[in-house]
Write a protein that holds these residues in place. Structure first.
Motif, mmCIF file in Angstrom:
data_model
loop_
_atom_site.group_PDB
_atom_site.id
_atom_site.type_symbol
_atom_site.label_atom_id
_atom_site.label_comp_id
_atom_site.label_asym_id
_atom_site.label_seq_id
_atom_site.Cartn_x
_atom_site.Cartn_y
_atom_site.Cartn_z
ATOM 1 N N ILE A 78 -2.711 2.584 -2.339
ATOM 2 C CA ILE A 78 -3.542 2.155 -3.471
ATOM 3 C C ILE A 78 -4.253 0.838 -3.160
ATOM 4 C CG2 ILE A 78 -3.512 1.404 -5.882
ATOM 5 C CD1 ILE A 78 -1.039 3.251 -6.211
ATOM 6 N N LEU A 79 -3.495 -0.132 -2.673
ATOM 7 C CA LEU A 79 -4.078 -1.441 -2.400
ATOM 8 C C LEU A 79 -4.670 -1.486 -0.994
ATOM 9 C CD1 LEU A 79 -1.243 -3.700 -3.856
ATOM 10 C CD2 LEU A 79 -3.413 -3.119 -4.928
ATOM 11 N N LYS A 80 -5.644 -2.368 -0.847
ATOM 12 C CA LYS A 80 -6.202 -2.650 0.481
ATOM 13 C C LYS A 80 -5.854 -4.090 0.838
ATOM 14 C CE LYS A 80 -10.291 -1.808 2.027
ATOM 15 N NZ LYS A 80 -10.111 -1.084 3.292
ATOM 16 N N CYS A 81 -5.631 -4.341 2.113
ATOM 17 C CA CYS A 81 -5.304 -5.699 2.517
ATOM 18 C C CYS A 81 -6.571 -6.544 2.552
ATOM 19 C CB CYS A 81 -4.626 -5.716 3.886
ATOM 20 S SG CYS A 81 -4.071 -7.372 4.337
ATOM 21 N N ARG A 119 -8.172 -10.591 9.001
ATOM 22 C CA ARG A 119 -7.619 -10.487 10.361
ATOM 23 C C ARG A 119 -6.562 -9.387 10.469
ATOM 24 N NH1 ARG A 119 -7.811 -15.537 8.690
ATOM 25 N NH2 ARG A 119 -5.602 -15.496 8.171
ATOM 26 N N CYS A 120 -6.314 -8.660 9.366
ATOM 27 C CA CYS A 120 -5.275 -7.615 9.373
ATOM 28 C C CYS A 120 -5.767 -6.371 10.123
ATOM 29 C CB CYS A 120 -4.889 -7.231 7.946
ATOM 30 S SG CYS A 120 -3.611 -5.949 7.867
ATOM 31 N N ILE A 121 -4.895 -5.797 10.939
ATOM 32 C CA ILE A 121 -5.252 -4.612 11.730
ATOM 33 C C ILE A 121 -5.679 -3.444 10.836
ATOM 34 C CG2 ILE A 121 -2.849 -3.764 11.844
ATOM 35 C CD1 ILE A 121 -5.479 -3.533 14.682
ATOM 36 N N SER A 122 -5.185 -3.413 9.606
ATOM 37 C CA SER A 122 -5.514 -2.292 8.710
ATOM 38 C C SER A 122 -7.008 -2.265 8.361
ATOM 39 C CB SER A 122 -4.692 -2.370 7.424
ATOM 40 O OG SER A 122 -5.065 -3.503 6.661
ATOM 41 N N ASN A 123 -7.698 -3.366 8.597
ATOM 42 C CA ASN A 123 -9.137 -3.391 8.341
ATOM 43 C C ASN A 123 -9.961 -3.012 9.565
ATOM 44 O OD1 ASN A 123 -9.160 -4.182 5.545
ATOM 45 N ND2 ASN A 123 -8.359 -6.156 6.222
ATOM 46 N N TYR A 124 -9.286 -2.651 10.655
ATOM 47 C CA TYR A 124 -9.997 -2.316 11.893
ATOM 48 C C TYR A 124 -9.631 -0.945 12.448
ATOM 49 C CZ TYR A 124 -11.244 -7.197 11.725
ATOM 50 O OH TYR A 124 -11.748 -8.410 11.300
ATOM 51 N N ASP A 172 -7.641 2.979 11.816
ATOM 52 C CA ASP A 172 -7.235 3.925 10.785
ATOM 53 C C ASP A 172 -5.710 3.925 10.720
ATOM 54 O OD1 ASP A 172 -6.800 5.945 9.034
ATOM 55 O OD2 ASP A 172 -7.554 7.550 10.323
ATOM 56 N N VAL A 173 -5.152 3.255 9.729
ATOM 57 C CA VAL A 173 -3.695 3.126 9.648
ATOM 58 C C VAL A 173 -3.096 4.063 8.602
ATOM 59 C CG1 VAL A 173 -3.783 0.715 10.404
ATOM 60 C CG2 VAL A 173 -3.756 1.217 7.969
ATOM 61 N N GLY A 174 -3.938 4.868 7.945
ATOM 62 C CA GLY A 174 -3.424 5.745 6.890
ATOM 63 C C GLY A 174 -3.084 4.927 5.651
ATOM 64 N N ASP A 175 -2.202 5.471 4.818
ATOM 65 C CA ASP A 175 -1.810 4.770 3.594
ATOM 66 C C ASP A 175 -0.951 3.549 3.903
ATOM 67 O OD1 ASP A 175 -3.152 6.591 2.088
ATOM 68 O OD2 ASP A 175 -1.389 7.804 1.614
ATOM 69 N N ILE A 176 -1.300 2.432 3.310
ATOM 70 C CA ILE A 176 -0.551 1.193 3.569
ATOM 71 C C ILE A 176 0.470 0.976 2.461
ATOM 72 C CG2 ILE A 176 -0.749 -1.275 4.024
ATOM 73 C CD1 ILE A 176 -3.730 -0.885 4.473
ATOM 74 N N ASP A 177 1.680 0.574 2.852
ATOM 75 C CA ASP A 177 2.699 0.183 1.868
ATOM 76 C C ASP A 177 2.529 -1.294 1.520
ATOM 77 O OD1 ASP A 177 3.831 2.690 1.993
ATOM 78 O OD2 ASP A 177 5.328 2.120 3.490
ATOM 79 N N PHE A 178 2.596 -1.581 0.220
ATOM 80 C CA PHE A 178 2.615 -2.974 -0.234
ATOM 81 C C PHE A 178 3.884 -3.182 -1.058
ATOM 82 C CE2 PHE A 178 -1.782 -2.706 0.882
ATOM 83 C CZ PHE A 178 -2.167 -4.000 1.178
ATOM 84 N N TYR A 233 1.771 -4.672 7.069
ATOM 85 C CA TYR A 233 1.369 -4.987 8.445
ATOM 86 C C TYR A 233 1.322 -6.483 8.710
ATOM 87 C CZ TYR A 233 0.415 -0.088 9.099
ATOM 88 O OH TYR A 233 0.574 1.256 9.197
ATOM 89 N N CYS A 234 0.549 -7.216 7.922
ATOM 90 C CA CYS A 234 0.327 -8.636 8.250
ATOM 91 C C CYS A 234 1.075 -9.576 7.330
ATOM 92 C CB CYS A 234 -1.164 -8.943 8.220
ATOM 93 S SG CYS A 234 -1.861 -8.957 6.556
ATOM 94 N N ASP A 235 1.783 -9.047 6.317
ATOM 95 C CA ASP A 235 2.555 -9.856 5.358
ATOM 96 C C ASP A 235 1.690 -10.686 4.422
ATOM 97 O OD1 ASP A 235 5.174 -9.077 6.143
ATOM 98 O OD2 ASP A 235 5.021 -10.373 7.884
ATOM 99 N N SER A 236 0.356 -10.553 4.505
ATOM 100 C CA SER A 236 -0.499 -11.324 3.596
ATOM 101 C C SER A 236 -0.312 -10.845 2.168
ATOM 102 C CB SER A 236 -1.974 -11.138 3.959
ATOM 103 O OG SER A 236 -2.233 -11.727 5.172
ATOM 104 N N TYR A 237 -0.596 -11.749 1.245
ATOM 105 C CA TYR A 237 -0.473 -11.420 -0.168
ATOM 106 C C TYR A 237 -1.797 -10.871 -0.704
ATOM 107 C CZ TYR A 237 3.945 -13.981 -0.516
ATOM 108 O OH TYR A 237 5.238 -14.407 -0.379
ATOM 109 N N THR A 238 -1.683 -9.930 -1.614
ATOM 110 C CA THR A 238 -2.879 -9.407 -2.259
ATOM 111 C C THR A 238 -2.520 -9.005 -3.696
ATOM 112 O OG1 THR A 238 -4.786 -7.969 -1.912
ATOM 113 C CG2 THR A 238 -2.630 -6.961 -1.643
#
Lengths: 314, 141
Positions: free
Chosen positions: B99-102, B106-111, B113-119, B133-138
């Motif tokens: 559901i969420l996007k990082c 600099r997160c790899i998920s923006n470069y 195709d990582v599929g569905d991301i867990d937050f 992936y990158c532990d950043s907050y969103t």
């Protein structure tokens, strides 16, 4: 004789992938190798390490390569992605999966954060373990192994220490990984020393209890409290704005004058490479351990390679 | 006012914070449903003063994570044969997937195709989630 802790086939993406007991088993093995390197020079014979460096590196890559060669193993890899299939449009995970068909162990460095995690998921059906050798400003767990081994040797413990982390705490991946690791030991306090623009990100700070850290932008005010001063470089490659980099790069410079107030047994550590943040005059100070730290780095990587390949019994 | 009891079969999303009804309508893609969907905005509520409400005249599987992210205080009423058969309270999900996007550039998920991301939820009050992936907050929106 104590039972050998088996880490064969495990990945190292972030420092907390291993328990403290598992980390100790790596350090114990590193100590044995350090004491008698000749006994280990053939244990890696017939094994192949792939070094996949999508970002420039001298120290970490050489450290891994030296570690593998000193174990009698061999190397394949690249340090410039322009020469790999990346330039042909292949996905990152496919590139690493292909490498996994040839090599026994992979080491990856990449400028994008979270790459090692992505690759470890992509390799779930492959036998090759993967080691994160740095992913952007995120994590650098083998530097943490190096740091912990140095602290263990030079301080005799990783508990009840006051650790000052100074410089670029925002993008400094070695700092993020080290804090996560040291937080798991008992009684450690952190002094976070940085300009406000380069403060530790909330995602790492939130791991600490409020009583466990203070933040300051003045090294002089806190240096006499520290058991360890961990200096870091302000990294040009992490900045989008060159002016911002130039403004902040010399914010902290450790020299003999600043060290006058430091304790006689304070350790000065640095993940290297350094720029201007530690004056060369400090190198001869007995408290300066950053080159010793680099040497420990090779031995702890030898131990890690042996552990992940299951060579300890070989 | 629309009476929930009059719904023969379907779902009523009640106690939506005023103004969030349209967000829910859009995020759940209710426009794509062929059966009637009614969105009511700013209706009187004893408890909330004003609220939004959505009535869906069919039984569909709702994405509870999206609903929980937009407004964890809503109530889901399931209606069958004109009767309220089940009531469900939501809460902010501990983990959301796909559901969420990082937001970290600099997160790899923006470069890749990582599929569905867990937050993973780190702060309930501020609805802050951590990227796997990158532990950043969103946050959502």
């Amino acid at each position: 004789m104590s039972e050998i802790i088996n880490l064969k086939g495990r990945n190292l993406v972030e420092p907390n992938d291993f328990t403290l007991q598992e980390l100790d088993s790596i350090f114990d093995l590193a100590d044995k190798i350090l004491a008698d390197p000749a006994s280990y020079q053939e244990v890696g014979k017939g094994k192949l390490l792939a070094t996949l460096f999508y970002e420039p590196s001298t120290r970490t890559r050489f450290s891994f390569e030296a570690a593998m060669l000193r174990l009698g193993g061999q190397l394949i890899g690249f340090d410039n992605p322009d020469f790999s299939s990346v330039s042909k449009g292949e996905s990152l995970v496919d590139t690493i999966r292909t490498v996994a068909c040839y090599a026994d162990l992979g080491v990856i460095r990449h400028p994008r954060e979270g790459t090692a995690k992505l690759v470890s998921k992509g390799l779930s059906n492959f036998e090759m373990p993967i080691i994160n050798a740095g992913d952007g400003g995120h994590e650098h767990p083998t530097q943490t192994l190096t740091d912990l081994m140095t602290i263990r040797h030079e301080k005799g413990t990783c508990n009840n220490l006051t650790i000052g982390l100074c410089g670029d705490l925002l993008f400094g991946r070695t700092v993020h990984s080290l804090i996560k690791a040291l937080k798991r030991y008992e009684g450690n306090k952190f002094v976070l020393i940085s300009p406000k623009e380069l403060k530790l990100p909330d995602s790492v700070k939130d791991l600490l209890d409020d009583d466990d850290y203070i933040e300051t932008d003045n090294l002089d005010d806190v240096i006499d409290d520290l058991d360890i001063l961990y200096m870091t470089r302000v990294q040009r490659e992490r900045f989008v704005n060159e002016e911002e980099y130039l403004r902040l790069k010399d914010y902290f410079v450790l020299d003999n004058k600043k060290l006058q107030n430091a304790r006689d047994d304070m350790l000065i550590l640095h993940p290297l490479p350094r720029n201007e943040e530690i004056a060369e005059e400090v190198d001869v100070d007995p408290r300066a351990k950053y080159f010793t730290q680099a040497r420990y780095g090779m031995f702890v990587r030898m131990a890690l390679i042996m552990k992940l390949l299951g060579l300890e019994n070989a | 006012m629309l009476n929930v009891d009059k719904l023969k079969k379907g779902i009523v999303i009640d106690h939506i914070e005023e103004g969030k009804g349209m967000d829910i309508y859009q995020e759940l893609h209710l426009n794509d449903i062929e059966m009637p969907v009614v969105l009511m905005k700013g209706i009187h509520s004893e408890k909330m003063g004003k609220k939004d409400l959505i009535k869906i005249e069919t039984d569909i599987k709702l994405n509870m994570d999206i609903l929980g992210l937009i407004d964890p205080d809503v109530t889901i009423n399931y209606v069958s044969d004109g009767k309220l058969v089940r009531k469900e309270k939501l809460q902010l999900p501990e983990k959301v997937t796909g559901i969420l996007k990082c937001h970290n550039p600099r997160c790899i998920s923006n470069y890749e195709d990582v599929g569905d991301i867990d937050f993973y939820l780190v702060n309930k009050d501020k609805k802050i989630y951590r990227c796997e992936y990158c532990d950043s907050y969103t946050t959502f929106h």
